[in-house]
Write a protein that holds these residues in place. Sequence first.
Motif, short mmCIF file in Angstrom:
data_model
loop_
_atom_site.label_atom_id
_atom_site.label_comp_id
_atom_site.label_asym_id
_atom_site.label_seq_id
_atom_site.Cartn_x
_atom_site.Cartn_y
_atom_site.Cartn_z
N VAL A 148 -9.09 9.54 9.04
CA VAL A 148 -8.15 8.43 8.98
C VAL A 148 -6.77 9.05 9.18
CG1 VAL A 148 -7.26 6.53 7.57
CG2 VAL A 148 -9.69 7.16 7.45
N GLU A 149 -6.23 8.84 10.39
CA GLU A 149 -4.99 9.52 10.79
C GLU A 149 -3.82 9.15 9.87
OE1 GLU A 149 -4.71 11.37 13.84
OE2 GLU A 149 -6.88 11.19 14.05
N VAL A 150 -2.84 9.98 9.86
CA VAL A 150 -1.57 9.82 9.14
C VAL A 150 -1.79 9.77 7.62
CG1 VAL A 150 0.64 8.56 8.92
CG2 VAL A 150 -0.52 8.66 11.13
N LEU A 151 -2.49 8.73 7.13
CA LEU A 151 -2.67 8.58 5.68
C LEU A 151 -3.28 9.83 5.06
CD1 LEU A 151 -4.16 4.95 5.48
CD2 LEU A 151 -1.85 5.66 4.87
N SER A 152 -4.18 10.48 5.80
CA SER A 152 -4.89 11.65 5.26
C SER A 152 -4.00 12.88 5.15
CB SER A 152 -6.10 12.00 6.14
OG SER A 152 -7.01 10.94 6.12
N GLY A 153 -2.86 12.85 5.84
CA GLY A 153 -1.98 14.02 5.83
C GLY A 153 -0.85 13.92 4.81
N LEU A 154 -0.75 12.77 4.12
CA LEU A 154 0.36 12.57 3.17
C LEU A 154 -0.07 12.98 1.76
CD1 LEU A 154 1.26 8.97 4.42
CD2 LEU A 154 2.42 11.10 5.07
N LEU A 155 0.87 13.01 0.82
CA LEU A 155 0.62 13.24 -0.62
C LEU A 155 -0.38 14.38 -0.84
CD1 LEU A 155 0.49 9.47 -1.75
CD2 LEU A 155 2.49 10.94 -1.55
N CYS A 156 -1.56 14.08 -1.39
CA CYS A 156 -2.53 15.15 -1.67
C CYS A 156 -3.00 15.84 -0.38
CB CYS A 156 -3.76 14.58 -2.39
SG CYS A 156 -3.42 14.12 -4.10
N ALA A 200 -5.93 7.06 -6.03
CA ALA A 200 -5.26 5.96 -5.32
C ALA A 200 -5.24 6.19 -3.81
CB ALA A 200 -3.83 5.82 -5.84
N GLN A 201 -4.92 7.43 -3.40
CA GLN A 201 -4.84 7.70 -1.97
C GLN A 201 -6.22 7.56 -1.32
OE1 GLN A 201 -3.21 11.55 -0.97
NE2 GLN A 201 -2.93 10.99 1.19
N GLN A 202 -7.22 8.03 -2.02
CA GLN A 202 -8.60 7.90 -1.53
C GLN A 202 -8.95 6.43 -1.32
OE1 GLN A 202 -11.91 10.37 -3.14
NE2 GLN A 202 -12.49 8.52 -4.20
N ALA A 203 -8.57 5.58 -2.28
CA ALA A 203 -8.88 4.15 -2.18
C ALA A 203 -8.17 3.53 -0.97
CB ALA A 203 -8.49 3.43 -3.47
N VAL A 204 -6.92 3.95 -0.74
CA VAL A 204 -6.17 3.42 0.42
C VAL A 204 -6.85 3.87 1.72
CG1 VAL A 204 -3.96 3.59 1.66
CG2 VAL A 204 -3.97 3.28 -0.83
N ILE A 205 -7.23 5.14 1.77
CA ILE A 205 -7.83 5.69 2.99
C ILE A 205 -9.19 5.06 3.28
CG2 ILE A 205 -8.88 7.83 3.89
CD1 ILE A 205 -6.41 9.30 2.71
N ILE A 206 -10.01 4.90 2.24
CA ILE A 206 -11.34 4.31 2.46
C ILE A 206 -11.20 2.83 2.85
CG2 ILE A 206 -13.54 3.72 1.34
CD1 ILE A 206 -13.10 6.73 2.03
N SER A 207 -10.26 2.13 2.22
CA SER A 207 -10.06 0.72 2.59
C SER A 207 -9.64 0.61 4.06
CB SER A 207 -8.99 0.06 1.72
OG SER A 207 -9.36 0.15 0.36
N ILE A 261 5.77 14.44 -6.70
CA ILE A 261 5.94 13.13 -7.36
C ILE A 261 6.44 12.23 -6.24
CG2 ILE A 261 7.14 11.80 -9.14
CD1 ILE A 261 7.81 14.44 -10.55
N ALA A 262 5.77 11.11 -6.02
CA ALA A 262 6.16 10.25 -4.91
C ALA A 262 6.10 8.79 -5.32
CB ALA A 262 5.24 10.49 -3.72
N ILE A 263 7.03 8.03 -4.79
CA ILE A 263 6.99 6.58 -4.96
C ILE A 263 6.85 5.99 -3.56
CG2 ILE A 263 8.13 4.53 -5.90
CD1 ILE A 263 9.50 6.30 -7.94
N VAL A 264 5.73 5.31 -3.35
CA VAL A 264 5.36 4.89 -1.99
C VAL A 264 4.89 3.44 -1.99
CG1 VAL A 264 4.71 7.24 -1.30
CG2 VAL A 264 2.97 5.73 -2.28
N ASP A 265 4.80 2.88 -0.78
CA ASP A 265 4.15 1.56 -0.71
C ASP A 265 2.64 1.79 -0.62
OD1 ASP A 265 3.04 1.04 2.21
OD2 ASP A 265 4.89 2.19 2.39
N GLN A 266 1.87 0.82 -1.09
CA GLN A 266 0.43 1.05 -1.23
C GLN A 266 -0.35 0.96 0.09
OE1 GLN A 266 -2.01 -0.03 -4.77
NE2 GLN A 266 -0.39 -1.53 -4.98
N GLU A 267 0.25 0.37 1.12
CA GLU A 267 -0.49 0.19 2.37
C GLU A 267 -0.38 1.43 3.24
OE1 GLU A 267 1.81 -2.24 1.30
OE2 GLU A 267 0.10 -3.14 0.26
N GLU A 268 0.88 1.91 3.41
CA GLU A 268 1.13 3.01 4.35
C GLU A 268 1.37 4.33 3.65
OE1 GLU A 268 1.91 2.36 7.91
OE2 GLU A 268 1.03 0.39 7.56
N LEU A 269 1.52 4.29 2.34
CA LEU A 269 1.86 5.48 1.54
C LEU A 269 3.17 6.12 1.99
CD1 LEU A 269 -1.70 7.13 1.21
CD2 LEU A 269 -0.59 5.56 -0.37
N ARG A 270 4.09 5.27 2.48
CA ARG A 270 5.40 5.77 2.90
C ARG A 270 6.37 5.70 1.74
NH1 ARG A 270 5.00 9.00 6.94
NH2 ARG A 270 3.79 8.12 8.64
#
Length: 282
Positions: free
Chosen positions: A109-117, A151-158, A242-251
Motif C-alpha cells: 500500500v503505497e505512501v501510507l506504508s512509508g509514514l510513521l512506523c 492505528a496505522q495498520q488499520a488505516v493501511i488494511i482498510s 510523535i505525530a498528529i495526523v489525519d486518519q485517512e492519509e496519515l498526513r
Amino acid sequence: MKLISDPKKFTAMAAKAKQLKKSIGFVPTMGALHAGHFSLVKRARRENDIVIVSIFVNPTQFGPGEDLKKYPRCLKKDADSCRKLGVDFIFLPDKDNMYPKGYSTFVNVEVLSGLLCGLRRPGHFRGVATVVAKLLNIVQPDTLYLGQKDAQQAVIISRMVKDLNFPVKVKVMPIVRQKDGLALSSRNAYLNEKERSSALVLSKALRLAEAMVSCGQRNAGRIISRMRQLIENNKQAKIDYIAIVDQEELREVKKIKPGSLIALAVTIGKNRLIDNTVIDYN
Ligand code: AMP
C-alpha cells in the motif's frame, strides 16, 4: 473448536459456510493473546455465525534484527482462551504453507506504508498487507476485526480492502488498556518491572495531549512539544516519533480537529512500543 493448518482445507470449510449462508467474523493475530485480542473476538462472536481466529507469526513483516525468533508463542494457552470465548476455528498455518518455495507476490500500500512506523520499519507494512490479503482470500470473512492499537495498520488494511475490492467489512475496535493506562500488547511481556513502569509515559503523554485539547489548545506543534518534554523526563525512554495526523492519509496536521490521530512510538530499553489516541470534541 477446530484447529486447521492447511490453507486449502480452510478455504474449503469457508466455502461450505458461505453456501449455508453463515456469516464469518475473522480476527487475525500473531498469538500470545490478551484482553485486547479478546475484545475483538467477543465482538466477532456477538455479530457472526462463525468466528475464526488466525494465529501466525508472519515472518514477512519482521525486519532484520527484529524479534521474529523471540516473539512470544503459547499456542495451548491461546487455544484454551479461544475455546472459552466460543471461537469456532483457529487457522494455524506455518510459514511453509503460507510462503512455499518460489513465493513471489507482495502487496504494497503505497505512501501510507512509508509514514510513521514505516520510516523505522521499512517493509513491515508490505508484510502485513501481504499476509492479510492472503488470509482474507483463505478465510473469506464477511467482517474483519482489527484493533485501533495498531492505528496505522488499520488505516493501511482498510485502504487495501478498498483498493483491491475485497468483499469484506472492516471494523476497528478501541484500544484495551491496563488499569494504569498501558495499552495491552503481546510485546509487553518483554518489559522488566522498571521498563513496565517507564512504559507508562506513552499513555501519560497521550492523556496530557487530550487534556490540552480539552482546555482549548489546537496547535499540534505545541501539543507535541509538551508530550516530548514529558517523555524526555524519563531516562529510559527514547522517542522514535510523535505525530498528529489525519486518519485517512496519515498526513501531519498543524491544527487539531475532531478525528485527528495522535500517534507515538517510544523505545523503552530495547522495546519499541506504540500507542495512540483519536481526538474527539465538539
Ligand atoms: P497482533 O497479535 O499484535 O498482530 O494483534 C492482532 C490484532 O489485535 C490487531 O488488529 C491489533 O490491533 C489488535 N490488538 C492488539 N492489542 C490490542 C489492544 N490493546 N486493544 C485492542 N486491540 C488490540
